[in-house]
Every structure is written in structure tokens, then in C-alpha cells.
Design a protein around this motif. Structure first.
Motif, PDB file in Angstrom:
ATOM      1  N   ARG A  90       0.837  -1.207   0.000  1.00 24.73           N
ATOM      2  CA  ARG A  90       0.000   0.000   0.000  1.00 24.73           C
ATOM      3  C   ARG A  90       0.870   1.255   0.000  1.00 24.73           C
ATOM      4  O   ARG A  90       0.580   2.224  -0.698  1.00 24.73           O
ATOM      5  CB  ARG A  90      -0.948   0.005   1.204  1.00 24.73           C
ATOM      6  CG  ARG A  90      -2.119  -0.946   1.068  1.00 24.73           C
ATOM      7  CD  ARG A  90      -3.207  -0.665   2.101  1.00 24.73           C
ATOM      8  NE  ARG A  90      -2.683  -0.301   3.396  1.00 24.73           N
ATOM      9  CZ  ARG A  90      -2.559  -1.136   4.438  1.00 24.73           C
ATOM     10  NH1 ARG A  90      -2.935  -2.387   4.319  1.00 24.73           N
ATOM     11  NH2 ARG A  90      -2.078  -0.713   5.587  1.00 24.73           N
ATOM     12  N   THR A  91       1.952   1.236   0.775  1.00 22.62           N
ATOM     13  CA  THR A  91       2.858   2.387   0.837  1.00 22.62           C
ATOM     14  C   THR A  91       3.511   2.648  -0.513  1.00 22.62           C
ATOM     15  O   THR A  91       3.582   3.797  -0.972  1.00 22.62           O
ATOM     16  CB  THR A  91       3.944   2.150   1.909  1.00 22.62           C
ATOM     17  OG1 THR A  91       3.301   2.008   3.182  1.00 22.62           O
ATOM     18  CG2 THR A  91       4.921   3.313   1.967  1.00 22.62           C
ATOM     19  N   GLN A  94       0.986   4.100  -2.925  1.00 22.67           N
ATOM     20  CA  GLN A  94       0.472   5.426  -2.574  1.00 22.67           C
ATOM     21  C   GLN A  94       1.506   6.538  -2.687  1.00 22.67           C
ATOM     22  O   GLN A  94       1.185   7.645  -3.119  1.00 22.67           O
ATOM     23  CB  GLN A  94      -0.077   5.384  -1.148  1.00 22.67           C
ATOM     24  CG  GLN A  94      -0.676   6.701  -0.693  1.00 22.67           C
ATOM     25  CD  GLN A  94      -1.385   6.561   0.628  1.00 22.67           C
ATOM     26  OE1 GLN A  94      -2.151   5.624   0.819  1.00 22.67           O
ATOM     27  NE2 GLN A  94      -1.150   7.488   1.528  1.00 22.67           N
ATOM     28  N   ASP A  95       2.727   6.268  -2.280  1.00 24.11           N
ATOM     29  CA  ASP A  95       3.725   7.332  -2.161  1.00 24.11           C
ATOM     30  C   ASP A  95       4.674   7.361  -3.349  1.00 24.11           C
ATOM     31  O   ASP A  95       5.498   6.454  -3.491  1.00 24.11           O
ATOM     32  CB  ASP A  95       4.539   7.148  -0.870  1.00 24.11           C
ATOM     33  CG  ASP A  95       3.657   7.183   0.371  1.00 24.11           C
ATOM     34  OD1 ASP A  95       2.567   7.775   0.301  1.00 24.11           O
ATOM     35  OD2 ASP A  95       4.066   6.615   1.403  1.00 24.11           O
ATOM     36  N   ASP A 117      -8.569  -1.675  -1.201  1.00 27.11           N
ATOM     37  CA  ASP A 117      -7.294  -1.180  -0.668  1.00 27.11           C
ATOM     38  C   ASP A 117      -6.424  -0.619  -1.786  1.00 27.11           C
ATOM     39  O   ASP A 117      -5.756   0.405  -1.621  1.00 27.11           O
ATOM     40  CB  ASP A 117      -6.535  -2.307   0.046  1.00 27.11           C
ATOM     41  CG  ASP A 117      -7.174  -2.687   1.374  1.00 27.11           C
ATOM     42  OD1 ASP A 117      -8.198  -2.076   1.750  1.00 27.11           O
ATOM     43  OD2 ASP A 117      -6.648  -3.597   2.040  1.00 27.11           O
ATOM     44  N   LYS A 120      -7.783   2.818  -2.818  1.00 28.14           N
ATOM     45  CA  LYS A 120      -7.463   3.860  -1.841  1.00 28.14           C
ATOM     46  C   LYS A 120      -6.015   4.315  -1.996  1.00 28.14           C
ATOM     47  O   LYS A 120      -5.719   5.515  -1.976  1.00 28.14           O
ATOM     48  CB  LYS A 120      -7.712   3.333  -0.427  1.00 28.14           C
ATOM     49  CG  LYS A 120      -7.485   4.364   0.652  1.00 28.14           C
ATOM     50  CD  LYS A 120      -7.821   3.809   2.028  1.00 28.14           C
ATOM     51  CE  LYS A 120      -7.564   4.863   3.097  1.00 28.14           C
ATOM     52  NZ  LYS A 120      -7.840   4.359   4.447  1.00 28.14           N
ATOM     53  N   ALA A 121      -5.102   3.354  -2.161  1.00 27.13           N
ATOM     54  CA  ALA A 121      -3.689   3.694  -2.310  1.00 27.13           C
ATOM     55  C   ALA A 121      -3.444   4.473  -3.595  1.00 27.13           C
ATOM     56  O   ALA A 121      -2.687   5.456  -3.614  1.00 27.13           O
ATOM     57  CB  ALA A 121      -2.839   2.424  -2.287  1.00 27.13           C
ATOM     58  N   LEU A 122      -4.083   4.071  -4.676  1.00 26.98           N
ATOM     59  CA  LEU A 122      -3.887   4.752  -5.956  1.00 26.98           C
ATOM     60  C   LEU A 122      -4.478   6.163  -5.945  1.00 26.98           C
ATOM     61  O   LEU A 122      -3.909   7.082  -6.545  1.00 26.98           O
ATOM     62  CB  LEU A 122      -4.502   3.926  -7.090  1.00 26.98           C
ATOM     63  CG  LEU A 122      -3.758   2.633  -7.419  1.00 26.98           C
ATOM     64  CD1 LEU A 122      -4.596   1.749  -8.331  1.00 26.98           C
ATOM     65  CD2 LEU A 122      -2.399   2.927  -8.055  1.00 26.98           C
ATOM     66  N   ARG A 123      -5.590   6.335  -5.260  1.00 22.33           N
ATOM     67  CA  ARG A 123      -6.149   7.699  -5.129  1.00 22.33           C
ATOM     68  C   ARG A 123      -5.180   8.587  -4.340  1.00 22.33           C
ATOM     69  O   ARG A 123      -5.011   9.765  -4.648  1.00 22.33           O
ATOM     70  CB  ARG A 123      -7.508   7.645  -4.437  1.00 22.33           C
ATOM     71  CG  ARG A 123      -8.625   7.080  -5.316  1.00 22.33           C
ATOM     72  CD  ARG A 123      -9.941   7.046  -4.567  1.00 22.33           C
ATOM     73  NE  ARG A 123     -10.996   6.448  -5.351  1.00 22.33           N
ATOM     74  CZ  ARG A 123     -11.807   5.475  -4.912  1.00 22.33           C
ATOM     75  NH1 ARG A 123     -11.685   5.012  -3.671  1.00 22.33           N
ATOM     76  NH2 ARG A 123     -12.741   4.980  -5.685  1.00 22.33           N
ATOM     77  N   GLY A 124      -4.556   8.002  -3.327  1.00 18.05           N
ATOM     78  CA  GLY A 124      -3.555   8.743  -2.566  1.00 18.05           C
ATOM     79  C   GLY A 124      -2.371   9.127  -3.436  1.00 18.05           C
ATOM     80  O   GLY A 124      -1.830  10.242  -3.314  1.00 18.05           O
ATOM     81  N   ARG A 125      -1.955   8.212  -4.313  1.00 13.36           N
ATOM     82  CA  ARG A 125      -0.840   8.520  -5.219  1.00 13.36           C
ATOM     83  C   ARG A 125      -1.224   9.655  -6.162  1.00 13.36           C
ATOM     84  O   ARG A 125      -0.426  10.552  -6.424  1.00 13.36           O
ATOM     85  CB  ARG A 125      -0.449   7.278  -6.009  1.00 13.36           C
ATOM     86  CG  ARG A 125       0.820   7.481  -6.833  1.00 13.36           C
ATOM     87  CD  ARG A 125       1.219   6.231  -7.588  1.00 13.36           C
ATOM     88  NE  ARG A 125       2.583   6.337  -8.063  1.00 13.36           N
ATOM     89  CZ  ARG A 125       3.650   5.973  -7.389  1.00 13.36           C
ATOM     90  NH1 ARG A 125       3.529   5.469  -6.175  1.00 13.36           N
ATOM     91  NH2 ARG A 125       4.861   6.115  -7.899  1.00 13.36           N
TER      92      ARG A 125
END
Length: 200
Positions: A90-91, A94-95, A117, A120-125
Motif C-alpha cells: 500500500r505504501t 500510494q507514495d 485497498d 485507496k492507495a492509488l487515489r492517494g498517489r
């Protein structure tokens, strides 16, 4: 200096989350599915297995021998290993980091996460990339206003272009996942991994 992510260890955890395997099977899978970000095979793979076992993220479950071949130890992922895999993956999804190979590895293993999951991580990226682009655009504008010749900051335009391209790709992937055009049930299943291993 930030520590580089252990992509070999991440790949081992991901594969063992689907099916118990011995290192030779893992090696075959990496080669057969063109996980080209994994380098230094087979030594890096055996080193990763040893390290993960030492950290109790994986554990031996049986040792087998076929004919005159050397003994092969089959490993399984532990509960702690599953949690670690999920956190690491996930990290990395995302980052945005400086190494694009890291994102390539994370994307190639995305199927071990539940779709929610991964989304969510890809939206954060995507949000992080938008912030990076805003910063680059502001920086380039300030340098232009200072009269600095473009040729001296051309690398910033290159970085901006790479970030724009990645953001567009991530947005398309998010859209495909949201529409159900790309999906998987739970996580990548044993049958898929078995098919790749058994056909090679």
C-alpha cells in the motif's frame, strides 16, 4: 538517505500469500512472469527468503526431495508476513518515490491486495502527484520570472512531464477499477499462480 524498498522480499511475500512454494518455484514464477525489476537472481531470491524467515514473516512448512535433486524447503507466509506485505505494498502504491522501478514492482503485485485497498492507495498517489505537479509548476514559473534560461532548468520540465504522464495513467487505472473494467475477487487466487507454475 532513505532505505530502498526490498522488492525481492516484497515479491516473495506476495507469491507466498497466494501459494506455499519453495525458492525454485518462486524463481521460475519470477522469470516466467517477467518480473524484470527483480535482479540478481537466484542469489537475491535465496537471500530474501533467508531474511524473511529470520524476521518470522515466512516459515518453513516441509522439506521434500525428488530423486537425486537437492532437498527443497517449502515456505508459507505468516500472519505477520501478510500484514507486512499489505503495509509495504500500500505504501509503495500510494507514495511516489524517486525510483520508478519501485512503482512498477508495486503495480505488478497489486492483485494481492483487495480492490478497495488498491483503489485507496492509488487515489492517494494521484493526490500526491497533483501536489508534486503544483510545486514543479510554481518553481518553474518563479525561475522563468527570474530570467533564468530554460536550458539550465530543462530537467525540471522533464520531471514535470514524467509526473503528468504518471498521473494520467494512475487516473485511468483508478477509473477502470471504479467501473469494474479491471477487477479481481479478493486477491489473486491460487489457481492463477498454479497455472503459471504448472505450465512452465
Amino acid at each position: 538517505m532513505a532505505r530502498r524498498p526490498d522488492l525481492v522480499g516484497l515479491t516473495v511475500l506476495a507469491m507466498l500469500s497466494v501459494r506455499n512454494s519453495h525458492p525454485y518455484e518462486l524463481h521460475r514464477f519470477i522469470v516466467d512472469t517477467h518480473k524484470d525489476y527483480v535482479t540478481g537472481l537466484p542469489r537475491s531470491l535465496y537471500h530474501a527468503v533467508e531474511k524473511l524467515a529470520g524476521e518470522d514473516l515466512i516459515a518453513p512448512v516441509e522439506t521434500t526431495r525428488e530423486g537425486r535433486r537437492p532437498e527443497r524447503t517449502v515456505y508459507e507466509i505468516t500472519d505477520e508476513g501478510r500484514r507486512e506485505l499489505s503495509t509495504r505494498l500500500r505504501t509503495l502504491l500510494q507514495d511516489p518515490g524517486p525510483e520508478r522501478r519501485t512503482f512498477t514492482a508495486a503495480i505488478s503485485l497489486i492483485g494481492v491486495l483487495p480492490v478497495a485497498d488498491a483503489l485507496k492507495a492509488l487515489r492517494g498517489r494521484a493526490a500526491a502527484l497533483e501536489g508534486t505537479l503544483a510545486g514543479l509548476n510554481g518553481h518553474l514559473k518563479a525561475l522563468e520570472e527570474e530570467g533564468l534560461p530554460e536550458v539550465l532548468v530543462i530537467e525540471l520540465d522533464y520531471q514535470r512531464t514524467l509526473s503528468e504522464t504518471e498521473l494520467a495513467w494512475v487516473r485511468r487505472l483508478v477509473e477502470r477499477l471504479e467501473k469494474g473494467e479491471l477487477t479481481w475477487t479478493g486477491t489473486v487466487n491460487r489457481e492463477l499462480l498454479a497455472q503459471v507454475l504448472d505450465e512452465s
